[in-house]
Design a protein around this motif. Sequence first.
Motif: not given
Ligand code: NI
Length: 253
Positions: A6-10, A92-94, A150-152, A200-202
Amino acid sequence: MRLIDTHAHLDFSHFDTDREAVIARAREAGLLAILNVGADLPSSRAAVALAERVDFVYAAVGVHPHDARMVTSATIEELRALAQHEKVVAIGEIGLDYYRDRSPRPAQRRAFASQLALAAELNLPVVVHSREAHDDVLAALSGWNGQGVLHAYAAGLERLDEVLALGFAIGVAGPVTFTNARRLRAAAATVPPERLLLETDCPFLTPEPYRGRRNEPAYLRYVAEAVAHARGETAEKVAQMAADNAMRLFGIL
Ligand code: NI
Protein backbone atom coordinates in the motif's frame (compact mmCIF):
# COMPACT_ATOMS: atom_id res chain seq x y z
CA MET A 1 0.81 -15.32 -0.26
CA ARG A 2 -1.75 -12.70 -1.39
CA LEU A 3 -0.08 -9.33 -0.79
CA ILE A 4 -0.87 -5.70 -1.52
CA ASP A 5 1.89 -3.13 -1.08
CA THR A 6 0.00 0.00 0.00
CA HIS A 7 2.98 2.36 -0.16
CA ALA A 8 5.69 2.27 -2.84
CA HIS A 9 7.74 4.91 -4.65
CA LEU A 10 8.61 3.03 -7.83
CA ASP A 11 8.83 6.33 -9.74
CA PHE A 12 11.89 7.39 -7.69
CA SER A 13 15.28 7.48 -9.41
CA HIS A 14 16.46 4.57 -7.22
CA PHE A 15 14.61 2.33 -9.70
CA ASP A 16 15.67 4.03 -12.94
CA THR A 17 18.10 1.31 -14.00
CA ASP A 18 15.92 -1.75 -13.31
CA ARG A 19 12.28 -0.67 -12.79
CA GLU A 20 10.90 -3.40 -15.08
CA ALA A 21 12.84 -6.13 -13.25
CA VAL A 22 11.57 -4.84 -9.89
CA ILE A 23 7.98 -4.92 -11.19
CA ALA A 24 8.50 -8.43 -12.60
CA ARG A 25 9.85 -9.65 -9.24
CA ALA A 26 6.83 -8.12 -7.49
CA ARG A 27 4.52 -10.06 -9.80
CA GLU A 28 6.45 -13.29 -9.20
CA ALA A 29 6.30 -12.68 -5.44
CA GLY A 30 2.49 -12.73 -5.63
CA LEU A 31 1.76 -9.02 -5.26
CA LEU A 32 -1.88 -8.48 -6.25
CA ALA A 33 -1.52 -4.72 -6.34
CA ILE A 34 0.94 -1.93 -5.57
CA LEU A 35 -0.13 1.59 -4.59
CA ASN A 36 2.50 3.96 -5.93
CA VAL A 37 2.35 7.14 -3.87
CA GLY A 38 3.29 10.55 -5.26
CA ALA A 39 5.65 12.82 -3.32
CA ASP A 40 5.36 16.04 -5.35
CA LEU A 41 3.79 17.05 -8.67
CA PRO A 42 6.37 15.42 -11.00
CA SER A 43 6.26 12.28 -8.87
CA SER A 44 2.45 12.28 -8.88
CA ARG A 45 2.44 12.60 -12.69
CA ALA A 46 4.94 9.71 -12.87
CA ALA A 47 2.78 7.63 -10.50
CA VAL A 48 -0.24 8.09 -12.78
CA ALA A 49 1.83 7.23 -15.87
CA LEU A 50 3.15 4.07 -14.21
CA ALA A 51 -0.35 3.03 -13.11
CA GLU A 52 -1.60 3.59 -16.65
CA ARG A 53 1.13 1.33 -18.02
CA VAL A 54 1.21 -1.49 -15.43
CA ASP A 55 -2.07 -3.29 -14.72
CA PHE A 56 -1.51 -4.06 -11.01
CA VAL A 57 -0.07 -0.64 -10.11
CA TYR A 58 -2.42 2.06 -8.74
CA ALA A 59 -1.57 5.67 -7.93
CA ALA A 60 -1.98 8.21 -5.15
CA VAL A 61 -1.32 11.86 -5.97
CA GLY A 62 -0.17 14.49 -3.50
CA VAL A 63 2.66 16.63 -2.16
CA HIS A 64 4.76 15.38 0.76
CA PRO A 65 5.28 17.75 3.72
CA HIS A 66 8.95 18.14 2.67
CA ASP A 67 7.77 20.08 -0.40
CA ALA A 68 4.80 21.79 1.24
CA ARG A 69 6.25 25.26 0.63
CA MET A 70 5.75 24.67 -3.13
CA VAL A 71 2.00 24.06 -2.80
CA THR A 72 -0.12 26.80 -4.39
CA SER A 73 -3.70 26.85 -5.63
CA ALA A 74 -2.30 25.85 -9.05
CA THR A 75 -0.79 22.74 -7.43
CA ILE A 76 -4.16 21.78 -6.00
CA GLU A 77 -5.72 22.34 -9.43
CA GLU A 78 -3.28 19.95 -11.06
CA LEU A 79 -3.76 17.33 -8.33
CA ARG A 80 -7.51 17.61 -8.86
CA ALA A 81 -7.03 17.04 -12.60
CA LEU A 82 -4.64 14.09 -12.05
CA ALA A 83 -7.08 12.52 -9.59
CA GLN A 84 -9.68 12.18 -12.38
CA HIS A 85 -7.68 9.23 -13.73
CA GLU A 86 -9.47 5.95 -12.98
CA LYS A 87 -6.37 4.41 -11.37
CA VAL A 88 -5.87 7.24 -8.88
CA VAL A 89 -7.33 5.80 -5.68
CA ALA A 90 -6.04 8.16 -2.96
CA ILE A 91 -4.55 11.56 -2.14
CA GLY A 92 -1.01 11.17 -0.75
CA GLU A 93 1.39 11.31 0.50
CA ILE A 94 0.41 14.23 2.64
CA GLY A 95 0.98 15.14 6.28
CA LEU A 96 3.46 16.81 8.59
CA ASP A 97 7.17 16.18 9.21
CA TYR A 98 8.60 18.13 12.14
CA TYR A 99 11.68 15.88 12.25
CA ARG A 100 13.30 17.13 9.07
CA ASP A 101 11.38 20.44 8.88
CA ARG A 102 12.27 20.85 5.19
CA SER A 103 9.32 23.21 4.76
CA PRO A 104 8.27 25.76 7.39
CA ARG A 105 5.64 24.29 9.71
CA PRO A 106 2.89 26.81 8.84
CA ALA A 107 3.38 25.93 5.14
CA GLN A 108 3.20 22.22 6.01
CA ARG A 109 -0.05 22.72 7.89
CA ARG A 110 -1.56 24.75 5.03
CA ALA A 111 -0.58 22.17 2.39
CA PHE A 112 -1.93 19.34 4.55
CA ALA A 113 -5.23 21.15 5.09
CA SER A 114 -5.72 22.03 1.43
CA GLN A 115 -5.00 18.44 0.32
CA LEU A 116 -7.33 17.02 2.99
CA ALA A 117 -10.02 19.34 1.62
CA LEU A 118 -9.30 18.09 -1.91
CA ALA A 119 -9.61 14.46 -0.79
CA ALA A 120 -12.93 15.20 0.91
CA GLU A 121 -14.19 16.98 -2.20
CA LEU A 122 -13.20 14.03 -4.41
CA ASN A 123 -14.34 11.44 -1.85
CA LEU A 124 -10.89 9.79 -1.86
CA PRO A 125 -8.99 8.28 1.09
CA VAL A 126 -5.69 9.82 2.18
CA VAL A 127 -2.19 8.39 2.73
CA VAL A 128 -0.75 10.29 5.69
CA HIS A 129 2.87 10.83 6.71
CA SER A 130 3.46 11.87 10.33
CA ARG A 131 6.91 12.27 11.83
CA GLU A 132 7.42 13.93 15.21
CA ALA A 133 4.13 15.69 14.48
CA HIS A 134 1.45 13.36 15.85
CA ASP A 135 -0.38 16.00 17.89
CA ASP A 136 -0.88 18.32 14.92
CA VAL A 137 -1.63 15.46 12.50
CA LEU A 138 -4.28 14.03 14.81
CA ALA A 139 -5.75 17.49 15.36
CA ALA A 140 -6.04 18.07 11.60
CA LEU A 141 -7.59 14.64 11.03
CA SER A 142 -10.05 14.89 13.91
CA GLY A 143 -11.72 17.84 12.21
CA TRP A 144 -11.83 16.06 8.87
CA ASN A 145 -14.44 13.67 7.56
CA GLY A 146 -12.87 10.85 5.61
CA GLN A 147 -10.85 7.68 5.59
CA GLY A 148 -7.22 6.86 5.18
CA VAL A 149 -4.07 5.26 6.46
CA LEU A 150 -1.33 6.48 8.77
CA HIS A 151 1.60 5.15 6.80
CA ALA A 152 4.79 3.58 8.19
CA TYR A 153 3.43 3.63 11.72
CA ALA A 154 6.42 3.99 14.02
CA ALA A 155 4.98 4.65 17.47
CA GLY A 156 4.12 2.04 20.05
CA LEU A 157 0.81 1.34 21.68
CA GLU A 158 0.51 4.79 23.25
CA ARG A 159 -0.73 6.57 20.10
CA LEU A 160 -2.60 3.64 18.58
CA ASP A 161 -6.01 4.24 20.17
CA GLU A 162 -6.11 7.87 19.00
CA VAL A 163 -5.43 6.86 15.39
CA LEU A 164 -7.94 4.02 15.52
CA ALA A 165 -10.55 6.34 17.04
CA LEU A 166 -10.32 8.46 13.88
CA GLY A 167 -11.27 5.41 11.85
CA PHE A 168 -7.86 5.29 10.18
CA ALA A 169 -5.93 2.20 9.14
CA ILE A 170 -2.38 1.54 10.33
CA GLY A 171 0.32 0.93 7.71
CA VAL A 172 3.07 -1.38 8.92
CA ALA A 173 6.42 -1.38 7.12
CA GLY A 174 9.88 -2.99 7.28
CA PRO A 175 11.01 -1.69 10.69
CA VAL A 176 8.62 -4.25 12.28
CA THR A 177 11.24 -6.87 11.32
CA PHE A 178 14.07 -5.17 13.23
CA THR A 179 15.33 -6.90 16.37
CA ASN A 180 14.89 -3.82 18.55
CA ALA A 181 11.36 -2.96 17.31
CA ARG A 182 9.51 -4.46 20.29
CA ARG A 183 7.16 -1.47 20.72
CA LEU A 184 6.22 -1.44 17.06
CA ARG A 185 5.62 -5.21 17.10
CA ALA A 186 3.36 -4.77 20.13
CA ALA A 187 1.38 -2.17 18.19
CA ALA A 188 1.23 -4.41 15.08
CA ALA A 189 -0.05 -7.24 17.29
CA THR A 190 -2.81 -5.02 18.71
CA VAL A 191 -4.20 -3.38 15.54
CA PRO A 192 -7.75 -4.69 14.93
CA PRO A 193 -7.67 -7.08 11.95
CA GLU A 194 -9.83 -4.81 9.77
CA ARG A 195 -7.45 -1.84 10.23
CA LEU A 196 -4.11 -3.41 9.30
CA LEU A 197 -2.31 -2.56 6.06
CA LEU A 198 1.12 -3.74 4.88
CA GLU A 199 3.56 -1.57 2.96
CA THR A 200 7.20 -1.35 1.89
CA ASP A 201 7.71 2.45 1.50
CA CYS A 202 10.31 1.27 -1.01
CA PRO A 203 13.06 2.24 -1.77
CA PHE A 204 13.20 3.01 1.98
CA LEU A 205 12.58 1.04 5.21
CA THR A 206 14.04 -2.24 3.93
CA PRO A 207 13.09 -5.21 6.13
CA GLU A 208 15.40 -7.86 7.48
CA PRO A 209 17.12 -9.83 5.99
CA TYR A 210 17.86 -7.12 3.38
CA ARG A 211 18.17 -4.19 5.80
CA GLY A 212 20.70 -1.65 4.51
CA ARG A 213 19.92 -2.35 0.85
CA ARG A 214 17.29 -0.82 -1.46
CA ASN A 215 13.77 -1.96 -0.65
CA GLU A 216 11.26 -3.28 -3.25
CA PRO A 217 7.69 -4.67 -3.24
CA ALA A 218 8.88 -8.31 -3.46
CA TYR A 219 10.23 -7.93 0.10
CA LEU A 220 6.74 -7.28 1.51
CA ARG A 221 6.47 -10.94 2.58
CA TYR A 222 9.07 -10.30 5.30
CA VAL A 223 6.82 -7.60 6.76
CA ALA A 224 3.83 -9.98 6.61
CA GLU A 225 5.85 -12.71 8.33
CA ALA A 226 6.99 -10.43 11.17
CA VAL A 227 3.47 -9.10 11.75
CA ALA A 228 2.09 -12.65 11.66
CA HIS A 229 4.67 -13.81 14.18
CA ALA A 230 3.76 -10.91 16.50
CA ARG A 231 0.03 -11.73 16.20
CA GLY A 232 0.41 -15.50 16.48
CA GLU A 233 -1.19 -16.01 13.07
CA THR A 234 0.01 -17.41 9.75
CA ALA A 235 1.63 -15.05 7.27
CA GLU A 236 -0.91 -16.17 4.67
CA LYS A 237 -3.80 -15.12 6.89
CA VAL A 238 -2.25 -11.74 7.77
CA ALA A 239 -1.45 -11.05 4.11
CA GLN A 240 -5.00 -11.90 3.02
CA MET A 241 -6.54 -9.82 5.80
CA ALA A 242 -4.37 -6.78 4.97
CA ALA A 243 -5.02 -7.22 1.23
CA ASP A 244 -8.79 -7.29 1.86
CA ASN A 245 -8.46 -4.08 3.89
CA ALA A 246 -6.47 -2.38 1.13
CA MET A 247 -9.04 -3.38 -1.49
CA ARG A 248 -11.85 -1.99 0.65
CA LEU A 249 -10.12 1.28 1.59
CA PHE A 250 -8.82 2.09 -1.89
CA GLY A 251 -11.64 0.47 -3.87
CA ILE A 252 -9.29 -1.61 -6.02
CA LEU A 253 -9.61 -5.02 -7.73
NI1 NI B 1 6.48 7.42 1.37
